[in-house]
Design an enzyme around this catalytic site. Structure first.
Site, PDB file in Angstrom:
ATOM      1  N   SER B  42      23.020  23.632  37.133  1.00  0.00           N
ATOM      2  CA  SER B  42      22.854  23.029  35.812  1.00  0.00           C
ATOM      3  C   SER B  42      23.089  21.533  35.929  1.00  0.00           C
ATOM      4  O   SER B  42      24.156  21.104  36.381  1.00  0.00           O
ATOM      5  CB  SER B  42      23.871  23.631  34.840  1.00  0.00           C
ATOM      6  OG  SER B  42      24.116  22.739  33.767  1.00  0.00           O
ATOM      7  N   LYS B  62      25.021  44.490  41.858  1.00  0.00           N
ATOM      8  CA  LYS B  62      25.155  45.879  41.397  1.00  0.00           C
ATOM      9  C   LYS B  62      26.616  46.159  41.049  1.00  0.00           C
ATOM     10  O   LYS B  62      27.524  45.717  41.762  1.00  0.00           O
ATOM     11  CB  LYS B  62      24.687  46.843  42.476  1.00  0.00           C
ATOM     12  CG  LYS B  62      23.176  46.788  42.613  1.00  0.00           C
ATOM     13  CD  LYS B  62      22.600  48.006  43.286  1.00  0.00           C
ATOM     14  CE  LYS B  62      21.079  47.847  43.343  1.00  0.00           C
ATOM     15  NZ  LYS B  62      20.473  48.748  44.309  1.00  0.00           N
ATOM     16  N   LYS B  67      32.118  43.293  44.855  1.00  0.00           N
ATOM     17  CA  LYS B  67      32.866  44.378  45.489  1.00  0.00           C
ATOM     18  C   LYS B  67      31.975  45.454  46.126  1.00  0.00           C
ATOM     19  O   LYS B  67      32.384  46.128  47.063  1.00  0.00           O
ATOM     20  CB  LYS B  67      33.796  45.030  44.469  1.00  0.00           C
ATOM     21  CG  LYS B  67      34.980  44.151  44.075  1.00  0.00           C
ATOM     22  CD  LYS B  67      36.071  44.154  45.145  1.00  0.00           C
ATOM     23  CE  LYS B  67      37.339  43.461  44.665  1.00  0.00           C
ATOM     24  NZ  LYS B  67      38.386  43.475  45.713  1.00  0.00           N
ATOM     25  N   SER B  92      42.053  49.348  39.460  1.00  0.00           N
ATOM     26  CA  SER B  92      41.790  49.368  38.016  1.00  0.00           C
ATOM     27  C   SER B  92      40.611  48.465  37.708  1.00  0.00           C
ATOM     28  O   SER B  92      40.300  48.191  36.563  1.00  0.00           O
ATOM     29  CB  SER B  92      43.018  48.864  37.260  1.00  0.00           C
ATOM     30  OG  SER B  92      43.314  47.544  37.651  1.00  0.00           O
ATOM     31  N   TYR B 129      29.145  55.850  37.178  1.00  0.00           N
ATOM     32  CA  TYR B 129      28.640  56.077  38.541  1.00  0.00           C
ATOM     33  C   TYR B 129      29.095  57.430  39.108  1.00  0.00           C
ATOM     34  O   TYR B 129      28.933  57.694  40.297  1.00  0.00           O
ATOM     35  CB  TYR B 129      29.077  54.935  39.470  1.00  0.00           C
ATOM     36  CG  TYR B 129      28.469  53.606  39.092  1.00  0.00           C
ATOM     37  CD1 TYR B 129      27.083  53.450  39.033  1.00  0.00           C
ATOM     38  CD2 TYR B 129      29.259  52.499  38.783  1.00  0.00           C
ATOM     39  CE1 TYR B 129      26.507  52.240  38.677  1.00  0.00           C
ATOM     40  CE2 TYR B 129      28.693  51.278  38.423  1.00  0.00           C
ATOM     41  CZ  TYR B 129      27.317  51.159  38.373  1.00  0.00           C
ATOM     42  OH  TYR B 129      26.754  49.967  38.012  1.00  0.00           O
ATOM     43  N   ASP B 186      28.244  21.717  51.553  1.00  0.00           N
ATOM     44  CA  ASP B 186      29.306  21.227  52.438  1.00  0.00           C
ATOM     45  C   ASP B 186      30.680  21.797  52.088  1.00  0.00           C
ATOM     46  O   ASP B 186      31.648  21.602  52.832  1.00  0.00           O
ATOM     47  CB  ASP B 186      29.339  19.693  52.471  1.00  0.00           C
ATOM     48  CG  ASP B 186      29.451  19.075  51.080  1.00  0.00           C
ATOM     49  OD1 ASP B 186      30.267  19.570  50.267  1.00  0.00           O
ATOM     50  OD2 ASP B 186      28.720  18.108  50.792  1.00  0.00           O
ATOM     51  N   ASP B 224      50.410  33.237  44.621  1.00  0.00           N
ATOM     52  CA  ASP B 224      51.052  33.640  45.875  1.00  0.00           C
ATOM     53  C   ASP B 224      50.362  33.032  47.108  1.00  0.00           C
ATOM     54  O   ASP B 224      51.022  32.743  48.106  1.00  0.00           O
ATOM     55  CB  ASP B 224      51.082  35.164  46.000  1.00  0.00           C
ATOM     56  CG  ASP B 224      49.683  35.756  45.940  1.00  0.00           C
ATOM     57  OD1 ASP B 224      49.078  35.681  44.847  1.00  0.00           O
ATOM     58  OD2 ASP B 224      49.188  36.246  46.966  1.00  0.00           O
ATOM     59  N   SER B 322      32.349  35.448  41.117  1.00  0.00           N
ATOM     60  CA  SER B 322      32.588  36.735  41.771  1.00  0.00           C
ATOM     61  C   SER B 322      32.189  37.951  40.958  1.00  0.00           C
ATOM     62  O   SER B 322      31.841  38.984  41.528  1.00  0.00           O
ATOM     63  CB  SER B 322      34.071  36.836  42.135  1.00  0.00           C
ATOM     64  OG  SER B 322      34.863  36.582  40.993  1.00  0.00           O
TER      65      SER B 322
END
Lengths: 338, 338
Positions: B42, B62, B67, B92, B129, B186, B224, B322
């Site tokens: 954008s 999908k 994952k 979960s 699923y 980069d 963490d 993600s």
């Protein structure tokens, strides 16, 4: 004029405002200024509909909607002298931002007449592309009056949102692209308002493949096209009431003949179905669409479509997702009001 | 083990759980089962950041997240005898749905241990699923205990969400794809949680181009990884608190060495920045992302990034979006709470 039986024979269509040649010209003209938008699909949605759907995502288009196609075709078709005083339009929606952006790309001023009740996010879009905003009252008379005054005062050229050869030709590039991307499509469902988009889509698609079915998707609260098709003449409504704020315009004298002759059917859906379809776009396709952009999916899922003869003849359906400019607050309210 | 200075020399990286070969093998293995997701950009967002950003949209993957890459690589790498009793996992979130889908594609049963407090939409995905749901309490101990019991009772193979060679290799295919699509990148900004995604991304990217910078984006309420990098050893937290529900896991013994050696920096952002980034994804990119998916953009916009040396050396930045699995109600609440 063309055939009136909707079978798609447009060999005699000399009288229409645009044709496959003007649409191909538009495609070449606007190529540097628009995105070739992706076509998306979802096996989950296909399973729900029972057909293979191909979503032509104009929500990813520059300025968030297909309108930049018609606007840039109109503005770049003008010669330097014609555009020297800039352009003017009146719109509270996606056409306003598209004209502002196309004018910016051409390096000329854009005067945008916007009714005072326009959504803030659409006004922001116009500002962000450097459009010069002139306020009008909400009525179409006020908008046209102010727009005419600006034309006289500035010498700017009017860029009509719907009823012009260049606008219709620009919008028609959507179906040229879609049929390059997915040539096997047998049916295209297109949102209908003033008819600029569907006229261009129908003229291009039926020239490429006369057997393609063109179905209009129209909100129940602004079903002037369905009424016009039934009456065989342009019908306008005293008022409209729908969440699909982009679909409140009426057919014009250049779009009506195409809609009359080349649009095979109009599927009317209510606002609840539109909101459900928006939600599916968001939650399954992961695509942000505005109500007008979701109406094609709503039509594909509707009982009216399932009970039509077109249903039995369709297996690969293009859905024009016309735009994605929606305020998150409005979205939420629409989701949970229903 | 590999170099510890983060310059990306991984020629000596024999000790890592995965490498470019295992990632290329994964790419070939999972190709029939995953989407090659699009890269979006954008000009408006680029102007805000002052860099060119390339969004790798795993929200269109999908099951709505990256994952499925690790889950399908893990499940299809097993031989017929190994999978004859099915697979089991506890999650979960997106890994649960991914394992259910990959198992369905392989034609084997999936036992999914889900804590009782999991969001309804994620549970629905698993059901959709065909995953067999077994409830546990919310604690990680309860999840692991129930999962172990299911393993013993059924003979199913455990598919670990993070800490396994096949999971890491599968997730690494994201950066193989991204660098095929935009070779000039980069810098890559990657959400970090248990480190499965960023380990795969870093191992693939630095093998292809050792000078690519890998930056982790981490929520303040679950930082963490930043603490682990600072301490030079794995640090876990007594509790986490962030809207990014996908980023609450801790590093494992297979991901920590990669994060320690190959991740150049960790950018920590707060929940307000994450929500602002989600909103931008929705309103500008027109893409529905979950909080964990928006954190890369939040990091790109952060002062911490602008004040780092990486800022001055970066000009073309890949952002791993993600996933896109978010409940509309949660989305709205997060938008307007802030």
């Amino acid at each position: 004029m063309g055939s009136k039986d909707g079978t798609g024979d447009i060999s005699e269509a000399q009288g229409y405002a645009a044709d496959i040649d003007s649409i191909r010209e538009a495609q070449a003209r606007i190529a540097p200024y628009v995105h070739r938008t992706p076509v998306m699909s979802s096996t989950s949605i296909d399973a729900m509909v029972g057909k293979k759907l191909f979503f032509k995502c104009e929500c990813f288009q520059k300025a968030g909607a297909f309108k930049i196609r018609g606007a840039s075709n109109s503005i770049f078709a003008l010669d330097d002298e014609q555009v020297s005083k800039g352009v003017v339009t009146h719109s509270s929606g996606n056409h306003a931002a598209a004209v502002a952006l196309a004018a910016k790309l051409r390096g000329i001023p854009a005067h945008i007449v916007i009714p005072r009740n326009a959504p803030a996010s659409k006004v922001e879009n116009v500002k962000c592309y450097g459009g010069h905003i002139i306020w009008s009252d909400a009525s179409i008379e006020s908008r046209e009056y102010v727009s005419k005054r600006v034309q006289e005062e500035t010498g700017a050229v009017l860029i009509h949102p719907i009823n012009s050869k260049y606008t219709i030709s620009g919008q028609g590039t959507v179906s040229l692209e879609l049929l390059e991307q997915v040539p096997e499509i047998d049916t295209i469902i297109v949102p209908i308002s003033g008819g600029g988009l569907i006229s261009g889509v129908a003229l291009a698609a039926k020239a490429i493949n006369p057997s393609i079915r063109i179905l209009a998707a129209e909100p129940k609260g602004a079903d002037d096209s369905a009424q016009s098709k039934a009456a065989g003449k342009i019908i306008t409504l005293p008022s409209t009431n729908t969440i699909a704020d982009g679909l409140r315009a009426f057919l014009g004298d250049l779009t009506w003949p195409v809609v009359r002759d080349l649009v095979d059917d109009v599927i009317v859906v209510d606002d609840t179905a539109i909101v459900d379809a928006m939600k599916m776009c968001y939650e399954i396709l992961k695509v942000a669409v505005e109500p007008s952009g979701a109406i094609g999916l709503a039509a594909a899922l509707s009982d009216e479509f399932k009970q039509s003869s077109a249903w039995h003849e369709s297996s690969k359906i293009g859905i024009i997702v016309s735009g994605g400019n929606v305020d998150l607050g409005t979205l939420w309210q629409s989701m949970y009001k229903h």
